[in-house]
Design an enzyme around this catalytic site. Structure first.
Site, PDB file in Angstrom:
ATOM      1  N   LYS A 115      11.300  -3.406  13.526  1.00  0.00           N
ATOM      2  CA  LYS A 115      11.472  -3.944  12.360  1.00  0.00           C
ATOM      3  C   LYS A 115      13.053  -3.685  12.110  1.00  0.00           C
ATOM      4  O   LYS A 115      13.720  -4.242  11.342  1.00  0.00           O
ATOM      5  CB  LYS A 115      10.673  -3.460  11.292  1.00  0.00           C
ATOM      6  CG  LYS A 115       9.294  -4.137  11.458  1.00  0.00           C
ATOM      7  CD  LYS A 115       8.551  -4.325  10.127  1.00  0.00           C
ATOM      8  CE  LYS A 115       7.267  -5.166  10.339  1.00  0.00           C
ATOM      9  NZ  LYS A 115       6.734  -5.761   9.216  1.00  0.00           N
ATOM     10  N   LYS A 198       3.694 -11.995  18.398  1.00  0.00           N
ATOM     11  CA  LYS A 198       2.398 -11.881  17.821  1.00  0.00           C
ATOM     12  C   LYS A 198       2.482 -12.865  16.504  1.00  0.00           C
ATOM     13  O   LYS A 198       3.701 -12.949  15.949  1.00  0.00           O
ATOM     14  CB  LYS A 198       2.123 -10.631  17.490  1.00  0.00           C
ATOM     15  CG  LYS A 198       2.745  -9.890  16.386  1.00  0.00           C
ATOM     16  CD  LYS A 198       1.883  -8.340  15.758  1.00  0.00           C
ATOM     17  CE  LYS A 198       2.938  -8.117  14.661  1.00  0.00           C
ATOM     18  NZ  LYS A 198       2.626  -6.659  14.050  1.00  0.00           N
ATOM     19  N   LYS A 201       3.441 -12.470   9.279  1.00  0.00           N
ATOM     20  CA  LYS A 201       3.962 -12.978   8.316  1.00  0.00           C
ATOM     21  C   LYS A 201       5.391 -13.285   8.068  1.00  0.00           C
ATOM     22  O   LYS A 201       6.025 -13.903   7.357  1.00  0.00           O
ATOM     23  CB  LYS A 201       3.572 -12.044   7.071  1.00  0.00           C
ATOM     24  CG  LYS A 201       2.117 -11.781   7.037  1.00  0.00           C
ATOM     25  CD  LYS A 201       1.942 -10.791   5.576  1.00  0.00           C
ATOM     26  CE  LYS A 201       0.319 -10.210   5.522  1.00  0.00           C
ATOM     27  NZ  LYS A 201       0.466  -8.916   6.048  1.00  0.00           N
TER      28      LYS A 201
END
Ligand code: TYM
Length: 335
Positions: A115, A198, A201
């Site tokens: 991230k 994957k 969101k």
């Protein structure tokens, strides 16, 4: 047995969350309670802050996520359903555990590395500390089982290390080691666009994920347009090994239908994607459509959804308070 798990309100609940986690939450609600255990599920709104989100969006998502969980089968009368913020003990225990967790442990967390990307200096301290709050979420209730997708397993191993070090450092047996329960049917649902990443969101392409709020036509279109290959489905599951897109679609079909991938292959071997994708689209619409319809009805009264969270938080605080106090006392804090 006490089951604890959470979900971030940073977007809508998508098929990966549903098949990887929430379906297990619902089935555990029945199984664990029959055995006299408890299930606690929460909206991780504090984790939602670790990457920028507009305040109005976070607030609306928290209510929408709650309605989606109820629509998917979480019963606020039988499970303790709440949001982190209304149970301040989560943040308080996280601070205590910050002094037990080691920087070296956090440096190994792959989610932070993914991230934060190249801009680590610009990542929030919250994003770095994320797994410690997550450990607090579970240890606060002495959770024994934590149903999650595969991507959260490393964070739960860290929670186990934190529990063990706390007990050792303070000469106590206070914290139980939580067991991650990774879904066997759907540990990692991949993007419908690119089976090497994957379903998440945060993927900028809306085509990559199916949201539980999508209407029937959108769900069907996303499956019909999903990336696949030109071959027919193989005669056995071993034939899916080097075909990530095909494997993902078969996994989704099996998880939605509550059957094994072997069963799906037995029923569809030799079929091309021109036929399999519409069958999958029909199955997804039939399974997800009723959840969406219930969610939309619940959202007619957002104030009532918020009241449900309040009632859940009251129950959660009663369970959390004595454990936090015990941790504070073990550390020598004067309360
Ligand atoms: P979150 O909100 O990212 O995801 C919620 C749950 O969905 C699972 N999941 C998936 N499973 C299979 N395939 C996918 N593509 C997929 N994407 C997401 C996640 O593994 C998760 O179980 N950190 C957690 C929230 C959290 C939590 C906790 C969980 C906060 N505190 C304490 C357990 C215990 C998270 O980011 O979930």
């Amino acid at each position: 047995m006490r089951v604890v798990s959470g979900i971030k309100p940073t977007g809508n609940l998508h098929l990966g969350n549903y098949l990887g986690a929430v379906k297990q939450w619902v089935s555990m609600q029945d199984e664990i309670q029959q055995q006299g255990g408890e299930t606690l599920y929460f909206i991780a709104d504090l984790h939602g802050l670790t990457e920028w989100i507009a305040p109005a969006e976070l607030a609306a998502n928290t209510i929408e996520m709650t309605a989606t969980l109820i629509a998917a089968g979480i019963d606020p009368e039988r499970s303790v359903l709440f949001n982190q913020t209304r149970v301040p003990q989560h943040s308080e225990l996280a601070w205590l555990l910050n002094n037990v967790a080691r920087v070296g442990w956090l440096n190994r967390m792959t989610q932070f590395k993914d991230k934060a990307g190249k801009n680590r200096e610009g990542a929030s301290v919250g994003l770095y500390d994320y797994p410690v709050l997550m450990a607090a979420d579970v240890l606060l209730y002495n959770g024994t089982h934590v149903p999650v997708g595969e991507d959260q397993k490393q964070h739960l191993e860290l929670a186990r290390d934190i529990a063990a070090k706390f007990n050792l450092d303070y000469g106590t047996e206070l914290f139980t080691q939580p067991e991650p329960m990774v879904s066997k049917a759907a540990p990692r649902i991949m993007s419908l666009r690119d089976a090497s990443s994957k379903m998440s969101k945060s993927n900028p392409s809306v085509q990559a994920r199916v949201n539980l709020i999508d209407d029937d036509a959108t769900i069907a279109a996303k499956f019909r347009k999903a990336t696949s290959d030109a071959d027919a489905l193989p005669q056995d599951v071993a034939g899916l090994a080097d075909r990530p897109e095909a494997k993902n679609l078969v996994t989704i079909y099996a998880a939605l239908a509550d059957v094994t991938p072997e069963q799906v292959i037995a029923d569809h071997a030799g079929q091309g994607f021109g036929a399999f994708k519409p069958a999958l689209a029909d199955l997804a619409v039939a399974t997800l459509g009723p959840i969406r319809d219930r969610m939309v009805r619940l959202l007619d009264d957002r104030a009532e959804v918020s009241r449900l969270l309040d009632r859940g938080a009251e129950k959660a605080r009663d369970l959390a308070a004595p454990n936090l106090l015990a941790a504070q006392r073990a550390m020598g804090l004067q309360i």
